[in-house]
Design a protein around this motif. Structure first.
Motif, mmCIF file in Angstrom:
data_model
loop_
_atom_site.group_PDB
_atom_site.id
_atom_site.type_symbol
_atom_site.label_atom_id
_atom_site.label_comp_id
_atom_site.label_asym_id
_atom_site.label_seq_id
_atom_site.Cartn_x
_atom_site.Cartn_y
_atom_site.Cartn_z
ATOM 1 N N SER A 222 -2.726 -0.170 11.937
ATOM 2 C CA SER A 222 -3.624 0.246 10.869
ATOM 3 C C SER A 222 -5.053 0.269 11.380
ATOM 4 O O SER A 222 -5.457 -0.542 12.208
ATOM 5 C CB SER A 222 -3.512 -0.708 9.680
ATOM 6 O OG SER A 222 -4.111 -0.142 8.536
ATOM 7 N N THR B 254 0.830 -1.200 0.000
ATOM 8 C CA THR B 254 0.000 0.000 0.000
ATOM 9 C C THR B 254 0.862 1.247 0.000
ATOM 10 O O THR B 254 0.544 2.241 -0.639
ATOM 11 C CB THR B 254 -0.933 0.000 1.218
ATOM 12 O OG1 THR B 254 -1.693 -1.225 1.217
ATOM 13 C CG2 THR B 254 -1.897 1.172 1.170
ATOM 14 N N GLN B 255 1.958 1.178 0.727
ATOM 15 C CA GLN B 255 2.896 2.287 0.758
ATOM 16 C C GLN B 255 4.302 1.726 0.960
ATOM 17 O O GLN B 255 4.465 0.635 1.505
ATOM 18 C CB GLN B 255 2.544 3.294 1.861
ATOM 19 C CG GLN B 255 2.586 2.729 3.266
ATOM 20 C CD GLN B 255 2.206 3.762 4.306
ATOM 21 O OE1 GLN B 255 1.730 4.833 3.980
ATOM 22 N NE2 GLN B 255 2.431 3.436 5.555
ATOM 23 N N PRO B 256 5.324 2.469 0.499
ATOM 24 C CA PRO B 256 6.695 1.943 0.565
ATOM 25 C C PRO B 256 7.191 1.773 2.002
ATOM 26 O O PRO B 256 6.738 2.441 2.916
ATOM 27 C CB PRO B 256 7.514 3.024 -0.173
ATOM 28 C CG PRO B 256 6.521 3.818 -0.962
ATOM 29 C CD PRO B 256 5.241 3.779 -0.179
ATOM 30 N N ASN B 257 8.116 0.834 2.141
ATOM 31 C CA ASN B 257 8.878 0.637 3.388
ATOM 32 C C ASN B 257 8.025 0.215 4.567
ATOM 33 O O ASN B 257 8.384 0.471 5.720
ATOM 34 C CB ASN B 257 9.658 1.910 3.744
ATOM 35 C CG ASN B 257 10.588 2.354 2.635
ATOM 36 O OD1 ASN B 257 11.218 1.526 1.985
ATOM 37 N ND2 ASN B 257 10.650 3.658 2.407
ATOM 38 N N SER B 258 6.897 -0.403 4.322
ATOM 39 C CA SER B 258 6.087 -0.916 5.433
ATOM 40 C C SER B 258 5.165 -2.009 4.919
ATOM 41 O O SER B 258 4.860 -2.073 3.729
ATOM 42 C CB SER B 258 5.264 0.199 6.090
ATOM 43 O OG SER B 258 4.312 0.713 5.177
ATOM 44 N N ASP C 295 -1.784 -5.980 2.364
ATOM 45 C CA ASP C 295 -0.665 -6.118 1.441
ATOM 46 C C ASP C 295 -0.464 -7.589 1.063
ATOM 47 O O ASP C 295 -0.790 -8.497 1.831
ATOM 48 C CB ASP C 295 0.620 -5.574 2.063
ATOM 49 C CG ASP C 295 0.625 -4.054 2.154
ATOM 50 O OD1 ASP C 295 -0.271 -3.433 1.553
ATOM 51 O OD2 ASP C 295 1.506 -3.503 2.830
ATOM 52 N N THR D 78 0.002 4.095 10.593
ATOM 53 C CA THR D 78 1.008 4.186 9.543
ATOM 54 C C THR D 78 0.421 4.709 8.247
ATOM 55 O O THR D 78 1.020 5.535 7.571
ATOM 56 C CB THR D 78 1.628 2.790 9.298
ATOM 57 O OG1 THR D 78 2.214 2.334 10.503
ATOM 58 C CG2 THR D 78 2.689 2.856 8.215
ATOM 59 N N TYR D 79 -0.767 4.230 7.904
ATOM 60 C CA TYR D 79 -1.380 4.593 6.629
ATOM 61 C C TYR D 79 -2.659 5.365 6.900
ATOM 62 O O TYR D 79 -3.599 4.838 7.487
ATOM 63 C CB TYR D 79 -1.671 3.326 5.819
ATOM 64 C CG TYR D 79 -2.347 3.585 4.502
ATOM 65 C CD1 TYR D 79 -1.758 4.394 3.538
ATOM 66 C CD2 TYR D 79 -3.586 3.014 4.224
ATOM 67 C CE1 TYR D 79 -2.379 4.621 2.327
ATOM 68 C CE2 TYR D 79 -4.213 3.237 3.013
ATOM 69 C CZ TYR D 79 -3.605 4.044 2.070
ATOM 70 O OH TYR D 79 -4.230 4.274 0.875
ATOM 71 N N LYS D 80 -2.699 6.620 6.464
ATOM 72 C CA LYS D 80 -3.847 7.479 6.728
ATOM 73 C C LYS D 80 -4.934 7.362 5.656
ATOM 74 O O LYS D 80 -6.021 7.905 5.823
ATOM 75 C CB LYS D 80 -3.396 8.945 6.803
ATOM 76 C CG LYS D 80 -2.287 9.209 7.817
ATOM 77 C CD LYS D 80 -2.726 8.935 9.227
ATOM 78 C CE LYS D 80 -1.620 9.279 10.222
ATOM 79 N NZ LYS D 80 -2.018 9.007 11.615
ATOM 80 N N GLY D 81 -4.620 6.663 4.573
ATOM 81 C CA GLY D 81 -5.556 6.618 3.453
ATOM 82 C C GLY D 81 -6.844 5.865 3.725
ATOM 83 O O GLY D 81 -7.813 6.020 2.976
#
Length: 286
Positions: free
Chosen positions: A146, A44-48, A53, A239-242
């Protein structure tokens, strides 16, 4: 005499053959190395690595002898529940690989569930050797905090000044953490409510908000109907706000007596148009 000597030679040759076969088939645990590698195939996003996922698990088998043999491996993939009280089985099974050039590999793709830990346990179960070969590796890809907030859709009609009940469902892999839940009417630019909550995995919060009145026009006129865009968002450690917000829509209806000013305005407008038409007609036909 010659017969006994020949028999002795045959016995020695047979013993040598048995030793050769034994050395060929019996291997120590050091003859095999089992390795597990994680690679993210869709992040979903880099480095995590976060829930949702896709992660590729590669099982590598290295052998120091016999490069062309079938090796059977069994595996179990666990993940911890958000509460951390127990582990659940995500996947399990067996597979066979042909060791070529002293190495064999097998890939499995999993989707990370709502958890903070994934563990893979594997062992070689074939070939059968004199000493049991067992190689267990526990690998936990780093899964970040998350939160998934779900509301969505069209609420319907609601009276201005009335109460709106918004069901907010939160899914989290870190229950017990605190955060802020905010409801904003973006059409009017007004925050309807803010509340501090404790995260509970899979829990649905019922958020009560009072619906503001429709805006007035020229101090006396008011919109009878207005489509409102309302956003519900979570703010906290994540970590992911989306996936921390969702949007709903509602049509706010003004009371019936606000129709009277609109009727009067329409009547005045109609009379004005008629007078203008009469004046224009007199100028043209005089």
């Amino acid at each position: 005499m010659m017969g006994r000597l020949a028999l002795n030679y045959l016995t020695i040759a047979f013993i040598l053959i048995l030793l050769t076969i034994n050395n060929y088939c019996a291997h120590s645990i050091d003859d095999y190395i089992l390795d597990i590698v994680f690679n993210t195939t869709r992040a979903t996003q880099p480095n995590s690595i976060i829930p949702g996922d896709l992660v590729n698990i590669t099982f590598n088998v290295y052998t120091t002898t016999l490069p062309n043999i079938n090796v059977t491996i069994s595996y179990i993939i666990y993940y911890s529940r958000p509460s951390g009280a127990r582990y659940e089985v995500l996947s399990s099974g067996e597979f066979r690989v042909l060791s070529s050039s002293n190495k064999a590999s097998h890939n499995i793709t999993i989707q990370i569930p709502w958890t903070r830990e994934v563990m893979v346990e594997a062992q070689i179960i074939s070939p059968v050797v004199s000493k049991k070969i067992e190689s267990k590796l526990e690998v936990s890809p780093e899964t970040k905090i998350s939160v998934l907030l779900g509301v969505g859709g069209y609420i319907g009609d609601v009276r201005e000044g009335g109460w709106l009940i918004i069901p907010v469902r939160l899914v989290t892999n870190t229950p017990g953490e605190h955060g802020l839940l905010r409801v904003t009417d973006t059409t009017l630019g007004v925050i309807l409510r803010e509340m501090t909550i404790t995260l509970i995995d899979g829990y649905t919060y019922e958020v009560y908000v009072r619906v503001p009145e429709n805006p007035k026009r020229l101090l006396i006129f008011k919109d009878l109907f207005q489509l409102r865009r309302i956003i519900v968002e979570f703010e906290g450690l994540d970590t992911y706000k989306g996936n921390n917000y969702d949007v709903i829509y509602a049509t706010v209806i003004a009371p019936g007596y606000w129709r009277i000013p609109w009727f009067i305005a329409s009547l005045i407008g109609l009379v004005t148009i008629i007078i203008l038409v009469i004046l224009v007609s007199k100028r043209i036909f005089v």
